[in-house]
Scaffold this motif. Structure first.
Motif, PDB file in Angstrom:
ATOM      1  N   GLY A  21     -20.840  -1.722 -18.896  1.00  0.00           N
ATOM      2  CA  GLY A  21     -20.950  -2.457 -17.853  1.00  0.00           C
ATOM      3  C   GLY A  21     -19.714  -1.753 -16.739  1.00  0.00           C
ATOM      4  N   THR A  22     -19.054  -2.826 -16.183  1.00  0.00           N
ATOM      5  CA  THR A  22     -18.106  -2.289 -14.971  1.00  0.00           C
ATOM      6  C   THR A  22     -16.982  -3.304 -14.949  1.00  0.00           C
ATOM      7  OG1 THR A  22     -19.393  -3.594 -13.222  1.00  0.00           O
ATOM      8  CG2 THR A  22     -20.021  -1.160 -13.699  1.00  0.00           C
ATOM      9  N   LEU A  23     -15.968  -2.718 -14.749  1.00  0.00           N
ATOM     10  CA  LEU A  23     -14.815  -3.503 -14.048  1.00  0.00           C
ATOM     11  C   LEU A  23     -14.445  -3.260 -12.637  1.00  0.00           C
ATOM     12  CD1 LEU A  23     -11.882  -4.809 -14.641  1.00  0.00           C
ATOM     13  CD2 LEU A  23     -11.055  -2.369 -14.954  1.00  0.00           C
ATOM     14  N   ILE A  24     -14.122  -4.258 -11.796  1.00  0.00           N
ATOM     15  CA  ILE A  24     -14.055  -4.153 -10.188  1.00  0.00           C
ATOM     16  C   ILE A  24     -12.775  -4.735 -10.150  1.00  0.00           C
ATOM     17  CG2 ILE A  24     -15.082  -5.068  -8.257  1.00  0.00           C
ATOM     18  CD1 ILE A  24     -17.748  -5.114  -9.588  1.00  0.00           C
ATOM     19  N   TYR A  25     -12.024  -4.035  -9.191  1.00  0.00           N
ATOM     20  CA  TYR A  25     -10.854  -4.370  -8.790  1.00  0.00           C
ATOM     21  C   TYR A  25     -11.490  -5.059  -6.998  1.00  0.00           C
ATOM     22  CZ  TYR A  25      -7.784  -1.838 -11.873  1.00  0.00           C
ATOM     23  OH  TYR A  25      -6.955  -1.373 -12.799  1.00  0.00           O
ATOM     24  N   TYR A  26     -10.730  -6.030  -6.903  1.00  0.00           N
ATOM     25  CA  TYR A  26     -11.266  -6.686  -5.613  1.00  0.00           C
ATOM     26  C   TYR A  26     -10.065  -6.685  -4.787  1.00  0.00           C
ATOM     27  CZ  TYR A  26     -15.560  -8.666  -7.284  1.00  0.00           C
ATOM     28  OH  TYR A  26     -16.689  -8.766  -7.705  1.00  0.00           O
ATOM     29  N   VAL A  27      -9.963  -5.420  -3.913  1.00  0.00           N
ATOM     30  CA  VAL A  27      -8.738  -5.208  -3.193  1.00  0.00           C
ATOM     31  C   VAL A  27      -8.875  -5.424  -1.766  1.00  0.00           C
ATOM     32  CG1 VAL A  27      -6.914  -3.466  -2.419  1.00  0.00           C
ATOM     33  CG2 VAL A  27      -7.982  -3.244  -4.547  1.00  0.00           C
ATOM     34  N   PRO A  28      -8.283  -6.524  -1.163  1.00  0.00           N
ATOM     35  CA  PRO A  28      -8.429  -6.936   0.207  1.00  0.00           C
ATOM     36  C   PRO A  28      -8.380  -5.645   1.326  1.00  0.00           C
ATOM     37  CG  PRO A  28      -6.707  -8.260  -0.732  1.00  0.00           C
ATOM     38  CD  PRO A  28      -6.848  -7.139  -1.899  1.00  0.00           C
ATOM     39  N   GLU A  29      -9.417  -5.664   1.935  1.00  0.00           N
ATOM     40  CA  GLU A  29      -9.418  -4.575   2.916  1.00  0.00           C
ATOM     41  C   GLU A  29      -8.258  -4.318   3.921  1.00  0.00           C
ATOM     42  OE1 GLU A  29     -11.410  -1.233   4.846  1.00  0.00           O
ATOM     43  OE2 GLU A  29     -12.147  -2.549   2.980  1.00  0.00           O
ATOM     44  N   VAL A  30      -7.575  -5.301   4.081  1.00  0.00           N
ATOM     45  CA  VAL A  30      -6.341  -5.161   4.881  1.00  0.00           C
ATOM     46  C   VAL A  30      -5.365  -4.299   4.236  1.00  0.00           C
ATOM     47  CG1 VAL A  30      -5.078  -7.126   4.022  1.00  0.00           C
ATOM     48  CG2 VAL A  30      -4.438  -6.459   6.132  1.00  0.00           C
ATOM     49  N   TYR A  31      -5.423  -4.232   2.917  1.00  0.00           N
ATOM     50  CA  TYR A  31      -4.305  -3.189   2.315  1.00  0.00           C
ATOM     51  C   TYR A  31      -4.656  -1.870   2.848  1.00  0.00           C
ATOM     52  CZ  TYR A  31      -2.852  -6.299  -1.451  1.00  0.00           C
ATOM     53  OH  TYR A  31      -2.381  -7.680  -2.073  1.00  0.00           O
ATOM     54  N   PHE A  32      -5.974  -1.598   2.776  1.00  0.00           N
ATOM     55  CA  PHE A  32      -6.246  -0.159   3.517  1.00  0.00           C
ATOM     56  C   PHE A  32      -5.952   0.191   4.759  1.00  0.00           C
ATOM     57  CE2 PHE A  32      -8.619  -0.616  -0.519  1.00  0.00           C
ATOM     58  CZ  PHE A  32      -8.421   0.557  -1.353  1.00  0.00           C
ATOM     59  N   GLU A  33      -6.188  -0.926   5.542  1.00  0.00           N
ATOM     60  CA  GLU A  33      -5.888  -1.084   7.032  1.00  0.00           C
ATOM     61  C   GLU A  33      -4.450  -0.794   7.304  1.00  0.00           C
ATOM     62  OE1 GLU A  33      -7.607  -4.610   8.495  1.00  0.00           O
ATOM     63  OE2 GLU A  33      -9.734  -4.081   8.202  1.00  0.00           O
ATOM     64  N   ARG A  34      -3.597  -1.166   6.487  1.00  0.00           N
ATOM     65  CA  ARG A  34      -2.333  -1.249   6.897  1.00  0.00           C
ATOM     66  C   ARG A  34      -1.419  -0.054   5.776  1.00  0.00           C
ATOM     67  NH1 ARG A  34      -0.343  -7.066   9.268  1.00  0.00           N
ATOM     68  NH2 ARG A  34      -2.644  -7.470  10.290  1.00  0.00           N
ATOM     69  N   GLU A  35      -2.346   0.436   5.198  1.00  0.00           N
ATOM     70  CA  GLU A  35      -1.906   1.545   4.041  1.00  0.00           C
ATOM     71  C   GLU A  35      -0.848   1.223   3.218  1.00  0.00           C
ATOM     72  OE1 GLU A  35      -0.161   4.604   6.546  1.00  0.00           O
ATOM     73  OE2 GLU A  35      -1.929   5.676   7.161  1.00  0.00           O
ATOM     74  N   TYR A  36      -1.269   0.068   2.587  1.00  0.00           N
ATOM     75  CA  TYR A  36      -0.736  -0.634   1.377  1.00  0.00           C
ATOM     76  C   TYR A  36      -1.491  -0.007   0.197  1.00  0.00           C
ATOM     77  CZ  TYR A  36       0.985  -3.951   4.581  1.00  0.00           C
ATOM     78  OH  TYR A  36       1.685  -4.722   5.748  1.00  0.00           O
ATOM     79  N   ALA A  37      -2.676   0.486   0.380  1.00  0.00           N
ATOM     80  CA  ALA A  37      -3.573   1.188  -0.220  1.00  0.00           C
ATOM     81  C   ALA A  37      -4.055   2.231   0.269  1.00  0.00           C
ATOM     82  CB  ALA A  37      -4.627   0.366  -1.095  1.00  0.00           C
TER      83      ALA A  37
END
Length: 249
Positions: A21-37
């Motif tokens: 099956g799968t494991l899914i991380y739900y990372v808020p999109e704002v993390y990428f927008e503000r470069e926290y991810a």
């Protein structure tokens, strides 16, 4: 962080996903927008404050949404990523936009359990909690203060203050969901997810016209001056002052 049973520690210190099956991380999109991810080739560098869930081969949830609790920056290696908008992870959660990091059998959800200490990780943590205004309410209100202390300890330092100081900050920024003028602590607090976090920069405009006037953002200050008033009044005292109205309007 306790290693879940579905992850296996490898000789190089990484944790691999070893279930069907799968494991899914739900990372808020704002993390990428503000470069926290940040996406770095096949890897993603991100702050470990988000939610995850596990699904079987047919897409059925076998382990409901839970919090990933590792409040510092680490690397992971998903097999693919997807974007989803306006997602509610559970009934009390506010809708949010997420970047889904998807792991299948053999993928690496955690590249290394020994992460470097870096005070800039704590800075990013503060930006998410205090400045972004986008903090998810999937974290129970009565657990929020733990994140502040664990984040600084994981990065080799200490605030030198007690938890009550962060209680003051949290009490000021966590509002009743749907009503940013009412602190969550003034509600019955019978549901620890029924709050919303607002930015520390926006908070003054919800306190009083005078607090709004002293805030750093002049545009939102003016809005606060003219809209935050007793419902029995035709306008706020500050509105009369700025517009030059007399007592009779």
């Amino acid at each position: 962080m306790q290693v879940p049973s579905f992850l296996k520690q490898q000789a190089d210190g990484s944790l691999s996903f070893e279930e069907k099956g799968t494991l899914i991380y739900y990372v808020p999109e704002v993390y990428f927008e503000r470069e926290y991810a940040q996406v770095k080739g096949q890897y993603v560098n991100l702050l470990g404050i988000f939610d995850w869930a596990r699904y079987d081969e047919k897409g059925k949830c076998v382990e409901k949404v839970q919090r990933f609790y590792f409040p510092t920056v680490f690397l992971c290696k998903p097999c693919r990523m997807e974007k989803q908008k306006n997602v509610k992870l559970f009934e009390e959660a506010s809708p949010n936009d997420y970047r889904l990091l998807i792991f299948e059998k053999g993928d690496i959800p955690v590249v290394g359990t020994d992460v470097p200490e870096d005070i800039s990780n704590v800075e990013d943590f503060f930006k998410i909690f205090l400045i972004s205004g986008k903090m998810s309410n999937t974290i129970p209100y009565d657990k929020l203060q733990e994140y502040f202390f664990d984040s600084i300890q994981l990065n080799g330092s200490d605030y030198g203050i007690n938890a009550q100081m962060f209680g003051i900050v949290i009490g000021g920024l966590a509002k009743k969901r749907g009503d940013p003028t009412t602190p969550f602590r003034y509600t019955k607090m019978d549901n620890m997810h029924d709050y919303q976090f607002i930015s520390i920069k926006d908070n003054p405009k919800y306190i009083s016209p005078y607090s709004s006037l002293e805030s750093e953002n002049w545009d939102t200050a003016l809005i606060g001056l003219t809209t935050l008033n007793d419902e029995s009044q035709a306008g706020s005292p500050m509105e009369r002052l700025l517009m030059g109205f007399d007592e009779e309007g």
